[in-house]
Each structure stands twice: as C-alpha cells, then as structure tokens.
Design an enzyme around this catalytic site. Sequence first.
Site, PDB file in Angstrom:
ATOM      1  N   GLY A 202       0.761  -1.332   0.006  1.00  0.00           N
ATOM      2  CA  GLY A 202      -0.040   0.001   0.069  1.00  0.00           C
ATOM      3  C   GLY A 202       0.838   1.397   0.054  1.00  0.00           C
ATOM      4  N   GLY A 203       0.472   2.214   0.342  1.00  0.00           N
ATOM      5  CA  GLY A 203       1.006   3.470   0.566  1.00  0.00           C
ATOM      6  C   GLY A 203       0.339   4.894   0.648  1.00  0.00           C
TER       7      GLY A 203
ATOM      8  N   SER B 193      -4.376  -2.946   0.469  1.00  0.00           N
ATOM      9  CA  SER B 193      -4.592  -1.402   0.487  1.00  0.00           C
ATOM     10  C   SER B 193      -4.632  -0.610  -0.605  1.00  0.00           C
ATOM     11  CB  SER B 193      -3.798  -0.912   1.812  1.00  0.00           C
ATOM     12  OG  SER B 193      -4.067  -1.652   2.886  1.00  0.00           O
TER      13      SER B 193
ATOM     14  N   PRO C  87      -8.855   0.891   6.419  1.00  0.00           N
ATOM     15  CA  PRO C  87      -8.043   1.947   7.027  1.00  0.00           C
ATOM     16  C   PRO C  87      -7.601   1.740   8.483  1.00  0.00           C
ATOM     17  CG  PRO C  87      -9.967   2.956   6.566  1.00  0.00           C
ATOM     18  CD  PRO C  87     -10.029   1.386   5.744  1.00  0.00           C
TER      19      PRO C  87
ATOM     20  N   LYS D 152     -17.060   9.416   7.245  1.00  0.00           N
ATOM     21  CA  LYS D 152     -16.897  10.131   6.054  1.00  0.00           C
ATOM     22  C   LYS D 152     -15.705   9.722   5.214  1.00  0.00           C
ATOM     23  CE  LYS D 152     -16.015  14.794   4.450  1.00  0.00           C
ATOM     24  NZ  LYS D 152     -15.454  16.278   4.890  1.00  0.00           N
TER      25      LYS D 152
END
Length: 434
Positions: free
Chosen positions: A71-72, A104, A129, A144
Amino acid sequence: MLKRTSPLIPFLFLALVLLLSPACASAEDKVLVLELDDAITPVSDDIVVDALLIAQQEEYEALVITLNTPGGGVDETLRIIEAIDQSEVPVIGYVYPGGTKAWSAGTLILLGTDVAAMAPFTVIGSAQPVTVSTGGVEPVEDDKIVNALVALAKEKANQHGRNETAAEKFITENLNLNAEEALEAGVIEYVATDVEDLLEQVDGQTIKDRELSTSGATIDTYAPNLRLSFMDIISDPIISSLLIMLGIYGIVIGISNPGAGAEIFGVVSISLGLVGMGFDVNIAAIFLILLGVVLFVLELQAPGVGIFGIAGFVCLIVGSIFLVPMDFPRWYTPADVQQTMIIAIVTPTIVMGLLFVFVFYKVLEVRHRKPVIGEEPTGDLAEAIDKIDAGSEGFVRYRGEYWKARSEDDLEEGDSVLITDKKGPLLFVKKEEE
C-alpha cells in the site's frame, strides 16, 4: 518470342504476402511493463504518469503495471487511478510475481486498471484503513473517510464490470482473496503465470476502443530517468525518515564541533528527507526532534549532568516514531505493515542514538580531563628518569611525558618526586617524603 506467364503465379505471390503480413505486424507489436514494488510513495504517481506518456508516444499496445505493494499514500493512489482513467493507453494491472500481494492502496489501483489480473499464489485485499498509536492498532471509524473509500472502490469496480460487493468488503471487512478466489468472485479477469501468459490471454480484447494485439509482442521494461530514480530512492518512508534523523545528528555534531562540516551534511540530509516525504511531515515530530536538539545543546553547555542528554535522546526517538508517515490518510497500509515499518525506522535510530551518546560523552570525558600542558601540575607526582643533584636540572616522567625539572634534593633514577612549582616548560620538584 515471349513466354506466357502462368495466371497462378500472381495469386501465389499475393497469398504469400497475406501469410507473411500478420507475422510482420506482430513483430512490431510491443508492450511496456512498469514494476511497482514496495510502497506507493510521493514519486510513484510521477513514475506512472511518465510510463503512460512513453507508452502513448511510442505507440505501445498496452502498459502492464505489475503490483507488489503493501500500500502507500492515499493521495498518490488517487492520482495514479486518475492518470489511468485519462490515458488513451490500455492499462493492465497484474499482481506479480507469485507469492506477492497488493494490499490496501495496491488493491484500489488494481480495481482502477482497465484489465485486472493476478499470478497464482498472490493476494489482494486488507484495505481497511487503520492507524497505529501508542494504544495499539485502531481501525478508522470516521464514516466520512470509510464511505469515501468504499464509494471509490465500488465506482472503479462498476466502471470495469467487476464485483462491487467484494470491492466494498475489501474496505469494510478487510477481505482478502487469492488469485483463484478473485477470479471466481469477478474481481479480476485473468489468472496468468507470467507476463507472456497474460499477453496471450488478453490478445484480441477491445480496451478503450482499441483491439489489443499482444500475442508474441515484444516486452519492454520501463526504466525511470535519473531524477525519478533518485526521487524513488529517497521517497521510501524508511530512507526519508532516516535521512532526517541523520541530519539531526549531523547538526548536533556540527554545533558541538564547529567547522567540521557536519552541520552542512545535516542540512542537506534533512532537506533530502523532507523532499522524499513530499514535505508532508508531522508537526509534532518536528517539534520533538527540535526539542531533542535543544536538549543536546544544553547538555553541551552543562556537561556531566546527563539529564538533558538523556531527555534529548528520548525526544529524538519519539520524534522519529511520529515522523514515520503511518497515520491514515497519509499512509494506507495494513496494520502489521505499519508496525514493521515503525520498527525498521526506530531500531537504527536507537542504535545511531546510542552510538552518538557514547561518542558524545567520551569526547566530553576527554575534554574535561585535566590536561598536562597549560595546567598547574603542582602537587602531582612524577618519576625521575635521570640522576639529578640538588639544585641541578634533569628529566622526569610526568603522565607519560618527559619534562625538564630542577630538583631541591639529590635524586636517583626511578625516585618518586613531588612537583612543587612550574615555570614555563620547567618543573620544580623535590623528593617525595616516605
């Protein structure tokens, strides 16, 4: 007399041309392969844009992006997906080689490609996340943020005719799928053992109003230019964080030993680290690191106590932890990857810090040791290395050095003497009383 040409010859020639023309055309077909390994960093999107530009200018059939990433950065991921959408070049996402993963941010990029494929024994998912704090791993609960990621994943899945439910579960339930499961679930279109196999399978597919001619195509590997290659190195979160920490130590050494050039190295190192991070730095980390520097400077001004030095060292370590861009949305990786990267950054920081503290205090110890030259040695003991008559001069050994001395008493070689006075390079001594 002219011989009549057989009417079959033109037809045979035409047939030969038709048979050879596909082979000639296929020999000109070429595909560009871009390897995205390790983390998605602030330079990854620039590399993808550059590869897409080259693929378009040099008329490649397609751009294959091989994904092997934990991911990143979220912003970089969004820019990569946007660049893929805007490009006229068909983009094939391929989780490769076997045994690797695209978690991710890597999963989102795969969903955003025109064609999605995986090699056997690869995995996608783990897109929930999370943040790593002092209290441990914590999932992001902000609706959100989560809903925005879900909407993006479902939109990309819908755009390319893929499973929207699975795309949502990647984020909400940390779903992981291997190649066969992803194919069965409709998340990807192909399972291929290698790039050549993949190109054989996608040959003839119509992507972005272009029929792919990839079977037997020449495979070129994208190589970034020197600027992007350098940026790719320093944008690695571990490298950029260590550059900043090395720069901090360089400045501290420069302050304690001005003129050695360490402060220049420190400024350059910090600048490169900040550039590598894209100037997206945690303010709390910078504050703690600067506080650590101030405390080290105070230790220099008031040596021997050690409290300022220890506190400064602690501040540098904690600051290095905060310096790692692990918090969401700056960094979009699974929790175990974030923890591993924190350990990878903090461990060398601790080692360098301990080494620095050791050297620092050794220097202070030498600096505050009573010097031989320039200080009054009155009251110290020395050893006669010559026979010296009373009122005469000879040589004595004082702290490993030979000094010229005048004695009040008769001395034999090896006698222990007491230094009573010093004038310039001359010591005044007398025999030590038993």
